[in-house]
Scaffold this motif. Structure first.
Motif, mmCIF file in Angstrom:
data_model
loop_
_atom_site.group_PDB
_atom_site.id
_atom_site.type_symbol
_atom_site.label_atom_id
_atom_site.label_comp_id
_atom_site.label_asym_id
_atom_site.label_seq_id
_atom_site.Cartn_x
_atom_site.Cartn_y
_atom_site.Cartn_z
ATOM 1 N N ILE A 1 2.666 -4.184 2.599
ATOM 2 C CA ILE A 1 2.798 -2.821 3.130
ATOM 3 C C ILE A 1 1.399 -2.224 3.127
ATOM 4 O O ILE A 1 0.669 -2.389 2.156
ATOM 5 N N LEU B 1 -5.061 8.038 0.962
ATOM 6 C CA LEU B 1 -4.030 9.027 1.292
ATOM 7 C C LEU B 1 -3.291 9.492 0.029
ATOM 8 O O LEU B 1 -3.187 10.693 -0.238
ATOM 9 N N LEU C 1 -3.136 13.357 -1.307
ATOM 10 C CA LEU C 1 -1.932 13.902 -1.939
ATOM 11 C C LEU C 1 -2.178 14.245 -3.409
ATOM 12 O O LEU C 1 -1.378 14.923 -4.042
ATOM 13 N N TYR D 1 0.404 7.931 -12.507
ATOM 14 C CA TYR D 1 1.761 8.080 -11.982
ATOM 15 C C TYR D 1 2.298 6.707 -11.576
ATOM 16 O O TYR D 1 3.486 6.416 -11.748
ATOM 17 N N THR E 1 10.776 7.659 -5.193
ATOM 18 C CA THR E 1 10.916 9.044 -5.649
ATOM 19 C C THR E 1 10.499 9.984 -4.523
ATOM 20 O O THR E 1 11.043 11.070 -4.391
ATOM 21 N N HIS F 1 9.691 8.516 -1.056
ATOM 22 C CA HIS F 1 10.008 7.978 0.268
ATOM 23 C C HIS F 1 11.501 7.873 0.570
ATOM 24 O O HIS F 1 11.874 7.521 1.684
ATOM 25 N N ALA G 1 10.241 5.285 8.996
ATOM 26 C CA ALA G 1 8.940 4.849 9.531
ATOM 27 C C ALA G 1 8.844 3.324 9.435
ATOM 28 O O ALA G 1 9.168 2.756 8.395
HETATM 29 C C1 HEC Z 1 4.400 11.701 -4.640
HETATM 30 C C2 HEC Z 1 5.007 11.260 -3.416
HETATM 31 C C3 HEC Z 1 4.717 9.851 -2.912
HETATM 32 C C4 HEC Z 1 4.778 8.655 -3.599
HETATM 33 C C5 HEC Z 1 5.120 8.429 -5.059
HETATM 34 C C6 HEC Z 1 4.479 7.618 -2.629
HETATM 35 N N1 HEC Z 1 4.224 8.162 -1.402
HETATM 36 FE FE1 HEC Z 1 3.737 7.136 0.287
HETATM 37 N N2 HEC Z 1 3.487 8.897 1.294
HETATM 38 C C7 HEC Z 1 3.740 10.152 0.764
HETATM 39 C C8 HEC Z 1 3.405 11.153 1.770
HETATM 40 C C9 HEC Z 1 3.544 12.667 1.602
HETATM 41 C C10 HEC Z 1 2.953 10.450 2.914
HETATM 42 C C11 HEC Z 1 2.365 11.018 4.183
HETATM 43 C C12 HEC Z 1 3.375 11.355 5.183
HETATM 44 C C13 HEC Z 1 2.694 11.918 6.409
HETATM 45 O O1 HEC Z 1 1.690 11.327 6.856
HETATM 46 O O2 HEC Z 1 3.172 12.902 6.881
HETATM 47 C C14 HEC Z 1 3.033 9.018 2.575
HETATM 48 C C15 HEC Z 1 2.718 8.004 3.453
HETATM 49 C C16 HEC Z 1 2.919 6.654 3.205
HETATM 50 C C17 HEC Z 1 2.757 5.594 4.162
HETATM 51 C C18 HEC Z 1 2.376 5.771 5.615
HETATM 52 C C19 HEC Z 1 3.666 5.965 6.377
HETATM 53 C C20 HEC Z 1 3.482 6.150 7.855
HETATM 54 O O3 HEC Z 1 4.461 6.531 8.491
HETATM 55 O O4 HEC Z 1 2.400 5.885 8.358
HETATM 56 C C21 HEC Z 1 3.038 4.407 3.539
HETATM 57 C C22 HEC Z 1 3.005 3.013 4.124
HETATM 58 C C23 HEC Z 1 3.376 4.740 2.155
HETATM 59 N N3 HEC Z 1 3.295 6.118 1.992
HETATM 60 C C24 HEC Z 1 3.736 3.820 1.201
HETATM 61 C C25 HEC Z 1 4.007 4.130 -0.123
HETATM 62 C C26 HEC Z 1 4.267 3.147 -1.160
HETATM 63 C C27 HEC Z 1 4.340 1.647 -0.939
HETATM 64 C C28 HEC Z 1 4.439 3.821 -2.320
HETATM 65 C C29 HEC Z 1 4.678 3.265 -3.702
HETATM 66 C C30 HEC Z 1 3.666 2.348 -4.197
HETATM 67 C C31 HEC Z 1 4.309 5.241 -2.023
HETATM 68 N N4 HEC Z 1 4.028 5.385 -0.686
HETATM 69 C C32 HEC Z 1 4.453 6.266 -2.942
HETATM 70 C C33 HEC Z 1 4.199 10.431 -0.499
HETATM 71 C C34 HEC Z 1 4.364 9.529 -1.524
#
Ligand code: HEC
Ligand code: HEC
Ligand code: HEC
Ligand code: HEC
Ligand code: HEC
Length: 217
Positions: free
Chosen positions: A50, A56, A61, A67, A88, A90, A97
């Motif tokens: 992935i 990001l 964020l 965490y 938590t 996603h 997505a």
């Molecule tokens: C605290 C909240 C949070 C956690 C925990 C989190 N994410 Fe995210 N993630 C987000 C947010 C907010 C976005 C941005 C969404 C946007 O671009 O509008 C994002 C974006 C992404 C994207 C891009 C998605 C896209 O449509 O392009 C990926 C891939 C992703 N996260 C993977 C992960 C993975 C794998 C984990 C665990 C290891 C994780 N995230 C943990 C909040 C989180």
């Protein structure tokens, strides 16, 4: 005519050439595989199942390293998070997505995502995260600006010579414990004075640092 070679020499030569050839072929096949699995190149992002972006999540964020890497302060091994940790957020953020399809598969089938290791010390090397953090070595000293990386790469060669460069004179690199998670930390101009104070304050055992048995036990 005198006989210079014993009579079975032909068989011997033939077998050495065959054996040597087979060894060479095995080496040519094995070496690149070994290099790819054991030793990622410095500065080259490692492909992942992935496209998880540290810049990001960590910088934009503002999610703390701990965490996800929950054990880094308390254990030798810094864990990579389970899919549950990602879910938590996603389970509500960016649902559907395509970039997150593999996360949902992992979640629904209860099978872990197979992240590729970026760093991987050989078996015979002992390493411990918590010992470094509690003595004032910051993440960025060893891993670089992870908060600015999209895909993670190995920022340092992580060879014995590299470890020793610090172990011989840790005062050049130590920072206050409160700063070890600060990715943007910059050493002060009087680093050597601060470093020596910290070596003293944290009781860093400079004798132990250069003994073979510290890293090879
Ligand atoms: C605290 C909240 C949070 C956690 C925990 C989190 N994410 Fe995210 N993630 C987000 C947010 C907010 C976005 C941005 C969404 C946007 O671009 O509008 C994002 C974006 C992404 C994207 C891009 C998605 C896209 O449509 O392009 C990926 C891939 C992703 N996260 C993977 C992960 C993975 C794998 C984990 C665990 C290891 C994780 N995230 C943990 C909040 C989180
Ligand atoms: C939202 C979860 C999340 C946060 C926050 C996070 N990471 Fe990660 N980290 C991951 C995941 C997932 C991987 C495995 C995928 C990869 O290597 O890109 C990983 C991999 C790594 C690796 C490489 C591990 C290896 O295979 O050798 C390092 C180093 C790392 N993270 C450091 C950090 C640092 C430093 C911070 C804080 C600035 C941080 N991470 C914040 C989820 C996170
Ligand atoms: C003194 C150098 C050093 C510091 C400081 C350091 N790391 Fe590491 N890190 C390493 C080494 C070396 C490995 C490979 C360990 C192995 O293969 O056994 C590693 C591996 C990792 C891994 C992969 C899992 C593992 O334990 O093998 C993650 C995740 C990680 N580091 C995150 C972090 C985070 C987050 C911080 C700061 C809180 C940090 N590291 C601080 C050197 C360091
Ligand atoms: C930037 C400085 C720095 C780097 C780089 C570094 N170390 Fe260390 N290391 C330290 C300090 C400081 C201590 C704490 C010494 C003490 O506890 O008295 C330490 C302690 C250790 C210990 C003892 C842990 C214990 O619990 O007894 C081991 C093992 C170790 N380091 C291995 C490594 C290896 C392997 C590498 C290279 C992959 C490495 N270190 C890179 C500074 C560093
Ligand atoms: C600070 C940690 C550390 C200390 C102290 C240390 N080593 Fe190493 N050693 C490593 C690491 C990391 C590797 C594997 C990476 C590499 O190939 O350089 C390694 C690899 C080796 C190897 C494998 C061959 C090679 O050179 O790659 C030998 C042999 C070795 N060490 C012997 C020693 C001896 C002898 C001492 C004491 C004089 C010692 N080490 C002290 C960290 C250490």
């Amino acid at each position: 005519m005198p006989q210079y070679f014993p009579p079975n020499v032909n068989a011997f030569v033939r077998w050495s050439i065959l054996g040597g050839g087979a060894f060479l072929v095995a080496l040519l096949v094995a070496l690149p595989i070994y290099a790819r699995t054991m030793n990622n190149a410095v500065g080259v992002p490692v492909a992942q199942p992935i496209d998880f972006a540290h810049n990001l999540h960590a910088a934009q964020l503002g999610i703390d390293c701990r965490y996800c890497h929950t054990t880094v302060e308390v254990a030798g091994f810094a864990n990579v998070p389970a899919s549950e940790t990602c879910m938590t957020c996603h389970s509500q953020v960016r649902v559907g997505a395509p970039q997150l399809a593999a996360l949902w598969v992992s979640w629904e089938r209860d099978t872990p995502i197979r992240w590729n290791r970026v760093h991987d010390m050989p078996e015979y090397v002992y390493f411990d995260h918590s010992a470094h953090l509690s003595n004032g070595v910051g993440c960025s000293t060893c891993h670089g600006r992870v908060d600015q990386m999209e895909g993670i790469w190995k920022n340092e060669p992580m060879t014995m010579g590299w470890c020793m460069e610090c172990h011989r004179a840790p005062e050049r690199f130590l920072r206050p414990r409160s700063e070890v998670f600060n990715m943007a930390y910059r050493p002060p101009r009087d680093q050597l004075i601060l470093g020596q104070e910290l070596v003293f304050a944290y009781h860093v055992d400079t004798e132990k640092l250069i003994q073979c048995s510290t890293c090879h036990r």
